[in-house]
Design a protein around this motif. Structure first.
Motif, mmCIF file in Angstrom:
data_model
loop_
_atom_site.group_PDB
_atom_site.id
_atom_site.type_symbol
_atom_site.label_atom_id
_atom_site.label_comp_id
_atom_site.label_asym_id
_atom_site.label_seq_id
_atom_site.Cartn_x
_atom_site.Cartn_y
_atom_site.Cartn_z
ATOM 1 N N ARG A 197 0.483 -1.353 0.236
ATOM 2 C CA ARG A 197 -0.138 -0.504 -0.244
ATOM 3 C C ARG A 197 0.599 1.014 0.421
ATOM 4 N NH1 ARG A 197 -3.140 -3.872 2.143
ATOM 5 N NH2 ARG A 197 -5.309 -3.611 2.113
ATOM 6 N N LEU A 198 2.027 1.182 -0.229
ATOM 7 C CA LEU A 198 2.922 1.974 0.543
ATOM 8 C C LEU A 198 4.177 2.780 -0.858
ATOM 9 C CD1 LEU A 198 3.832 1.177 3.791
ATOM 10 C CD2 LEU A 198 2.500 3.622 2.934
ATOM 11 N N VAL A 199 4.853 3.731 -0.933
ATOM 12 C CA VAL A 199 5.681 3.912 -2.302
ATOM 13 C C VAL A 199 6.667 4.036 -1.693
ATOM 14 C CG1 VAL A 199 7.262 5.397 -3.790
ATOM 15 C CG2 VAL A 199 4.929 4.979 -4.274
ATOM 16 N N HIS A 200 7.980 3.032 -1.654
ATOM 17 C CA HIS A 200 8.921 3.007 -0.332
ATOM 18 C C HIS A 200 10.107 3.461 -1.292
ATOM 19 C CE1 HIS A 200 7.552 -0.650 1.068
ATOM 20 N NE2 HIS A 200 6.418 -0.437 0.255
ATOM 21 N N LEU A 201 10.552 5.143 -0.099
ATOM 22 C CA LEU A 201 11.888 5.733 -0.779
ATOM 23 C C LEU A 201 12.733 5.346 0.490
ATOM 24 C CD1 LEU A 201 9.793 9.164 -1.295
ATOM 25 C CD2 LEU A 201 10.436 7.021 -3.153
ATOM 26 N N ASN A 202 14.155 4.796 0.165
ATOM 27 C CA ASN A 202 15.135 5.222 0.540
ATOM 28 C C ASN A 202 16.018 6.385 0.783
ATOM 29 O OD1 ASN A 202 15.317 2.206 1.383
ATOM 30 N ND2 ASN A 202 16.584 1.972 -1.489
ATOM 31 N N TRP A 203 16.106 6.870 2.282
ATOM 32 C CA TRP A 203 16.511 8.287 2.689
ATOM 33 C C TRP A 203 18.120 8.012 2.690
ATOM 34 C CZ3 TRP A 203 14.694 12.932 2.797
ATOM 35 C CH2 TRP A 203 15.672 13.875 3.328
ATOM 36 N N PRO A 204 18.301 8.533 1.885
ATOM 37 C CA PRO A 204 20.355 8.576 1.658
ATOM 38 C C PRO A 204 20.577 9.466 2.794
ATOM 39 C CG PRO A 204 19.261 10.031 0.148
ATOM 40 C CD PRO A 204 17.926 9.484 0.954
ATOM 41 N N VAL A 205 21.849 9.086 2.881
ATOM 42 C CA VAL A 205 23.010 9.494 4.440
ATOM 43 C C VAL A 205 23.888 9.846 3.002
ATOM 44 C CG1 VAL A 205 24.429 9.393 6.403
ATOM 45 C CG2 VAL A 205 21.933 8.742 5.963
ATOM 46 N N ASP A 206 24.778 11.054 3.773
ATOM 47 C CA ASP A 206 26.252 11.505 3.056
ATOM 48 C C ASP A 206 26.679 12.152 4.222
ATOM 49 O OD1 ASP A 206 27.647 13.769 0.748
ATOM 50 O OD2 ASP A 206 27.803 11.448 0.633
ATOM 51 N N GLY A 207 28.141 12.155 4.252
ATOM 52 C CA GLY A 207 28.353 12.199 5.153
ATOM 53 C C GLY A 207 28.972 14.291 4.775
ATOM 54 N N ARG A 208 28.800 14.226 3.344
ATOM 55 C CA ARG A 208 29.282 16.070 2.972
ATOM 56 C C ARG A 208 28.127 16.794 3.107
ATOM 57 N NH1 ARG A 208 33.478 13.371 -0.515
ATOM 58 N NH2 ARG A 208 35.385 13.986 -0.104
ATOM 59 N N GLN A 209 26.643 15.637 2.902
ATOM 60 C CA GLN A 209 25.747 16.776 3.033
ATOM 61 C C GLN A 209 25.842 17.427 4.033
ATOM 62 O OE1 GLN A 209 22.535 14.662 1.065
ATOM 63 N NE2 GLN A 209 23.634 15.801 -1.271
ATOM 64 N N ILE A 210 25.619 16.227 5.310
ATOM 65 C CA ILE A 210 25.395 16.426 6.790
ATOM 66 C C ILE A 210 26.032 17.440 7.229
ATOM 67 C CG2 ILE A 210 24.913 15.702 8.961
ATOM 68 C CD1 ILE A 210 24.922 13.261 7.736
ATOM 69 N N ALA A 211 27.129 17.562 6.552
ATOM 70 C CA ALA A 211 28.360 18.652 7.084
ATOM 71 C C ALA A 211 27.681 20.163 6.621
ATOM 72 C CB ALA A 211 30.004 18.707 6.428
ATOM 73 N N ARG A 212 27.387 19.585 5.259
ATOM 74 C CA ARG A 212 26.529 21.240 4.732
ATOM 75 C C ARG A 212 25.745 21.509 5.375
ATOM 76 N NH1 ARG A 212 28.694 18.994 -0.129
ATOM 77 N NH2 ARG A 212 27.116 18.018 -0.676
ATOM 78 N N GLY A 213 24.411 20.666 5.752
ATOM 79 C CA GLY A 213 23.795 21.109 5.746
ATOM 80 C C GLY A 213 23.594 21.557 7.621
ATOM 81 N N LEU A 214 24.527 21.127 8.187
ATOM 82 C CA LEU A 214 24.962 21.451 9.872
ATOM 83 C C LEU A 214 25.097 23.170 9.346
ATOM 84 C CD1 LEU A 214 26.496 18.803 12.050
ATOM 85 C CD2 LEU A 214 24.267 19.778 11.705
ATOM 86 N N ALA A 215 26.199 23.561 8.601
ATOM 87 C CA ALA A 215 26.662 24.373 8.358
ATOM 88 C C ALA A 215 26.172 26.106 8.050
ATOM 89 C CB ALA A 215 27.861 24.577 7.380
#
Length: 371
Positions: free
Chosen positions: A150-168
């Motif tokens: 009943r659901l569309v499944h999306l895999n949530w990605p994790v990337d260290g550089r994107q996390i660093a940019r997001g925190l900044a």
């Protein structure tokens, strides 16, 4: 997924919500899935109700039996009443793999039909879920195949550089491109006709129930092909076309709906299909040439007839008969299938088109005319 895929998944999430297709974000704990869903609700200025299955009973979804005036009613919980009153919003089923099987079973009708107890949530209430893999969840459970389908499944990605940019500088907000332009009637019927044409070629992919019982590492906990998930695929295709979404976004959504194997076959077939616009074909039927490939011919005629039937006017109905008459000269079998559908949807006031004279033998062979 690569480091640049976060925006693709966020856009896919937005498009799925705009199309009214329930969606599930898979990912490890603490990676921002919940924040992304809350940010989507904030961007839309929609109310959001967060419901965690591990602290709920089946009656929180099926409704609590209450006797009133000599009859038993299934009273919905407060979160459902708030959404019903608001008329729109997100129902966010967080930590879905912490819900035990009995609670998952009670969620089935909520996810698909948005029915909670004796209350049906408004159409503008959309369902989004998030889950950790069962082995990473607190007291995790496998996701049952009926709920997964009943659901569309999306895999949530994790990337260290994107996390660093997001925190900044801040994390990216979900794209709202899917809400800018809802799909037109023609885009919806064209998408459905395209999916139907593929299943005509690959009928064994119409239904493939997981045989592993839905283990955490198997296909049962992810998307798998069924009539329901193929219908969701058509909705997502139409929404992607209306939003002008990139091919990568469509690929993520189709894979999430029907699973990786079926999606690879469908997307490969779609890439080489190169169909004309059915609206353009109906506007100038005399200039139309039927493709030689049988699957392309079937897809074109199916979409042309679907658009003509959806329009419901005599001019397009007549134009569709002219297209079928041309097709009958080289592909009578395909033309007879399209003729059967078109013959059953004659608009009020439409005259019998002259093109039918060319089709008399085909219609008789298809059982649409008497001897």
């Amino acid at each position: 997924m690569s480091g640049g895929d976060t925006r693709i998944v966020l856009e896919a999430l937005s498009i799925a919500v705009s199309a009214g297709v329930p969606t599930l974000l898979w990912g490890s704990p603490g990676t921002g899935k919940t924040s992304a869903v809350v940010a989507l609700a904030d961007s839309l200025n929609w109310p959001i109700e967060v419901v965690i299955g591990s602290i709920r009973e089946p009656s929180d979804f099926a409704g609590l039996p209450v006797i009133s005036d000599g009859t038993v009613r299934l009273t919905p919980p407060a979160w459902a009443q708030r959404l019903a009153t608001a008329g729109h919003g997100l129902l966010f089923l967080d930590e879905l793999t912490t819900a035990p099987p009995a609670v998952q079973a009670a969620m089935l009708r909520v996810v698909l039909e948005r029915v909670v107890g004796d209350v049906r949530l408004p159409d503008k209430v959309q369902v989004v879920a998030a889950a950790n893999p069962p082995e990473e969840a607190a007291d995790g459970w496998d996701l049952a195949p009926p709920l997964a389908n009943r659901l569309v499944h999306l895999n949530w990605p994790v990337d260290g550089r994107q996390i660093a940019r997001g925190l900044a500088v801040g994390f990216p907000a979900p794209s709202l491109s899917g809400f800018a332009q809802p799909p037109s009637r023609e885009q919806v019927v064209e998408a459905r006709a395209t999916v139907a044409a593929f299943l005509e070629v690959r009928p064994t992919l119409a239904l493939r129930v997981p045989s592993n019982g839905g283990t955490a590492t198997g296909a049962g906990s992810q998307g798998w092909p069924s009539p329901r998930s193929w219908e969701a695929t058509a909705k997502l295709m139409a929404a992607c076309k209306a939003a002008g979404a990139a091919a990568e976004v469509l690929a993520v959504l189709v894979t999430g709906a029907v699973g990786e194997g079926a999606a690879l076959e469908f997307l490969s077939w779609l890439e080489h299909l190169d169909l004309p616009d059915p609206t353009a074909v109906l506007a100038n039927p005399d200039a139309f040439d039927l493709p030689h490939r049988s699957d392309r011919a079937f897809a074109v005629l199916t979409s042309v007839v679907a658009v003509a039937v959806s329009a419901g006017d005599a001019d397009r109905w007549d134009a569709a008969w002219r297209v079928i008459a041309k097709a009958a000269r080289t592909a009578p079998d395909v033309a007879s299938l399209a003729a059967r559908t078109l013959a059953g949807h004659r608009p009020p006031g439409a005259a019998i088109p002259s093109a039918l004279l060319e089709l008399t033998p085909i219609l008789r062979a298809a059982g649409l005319l008497g001897d």
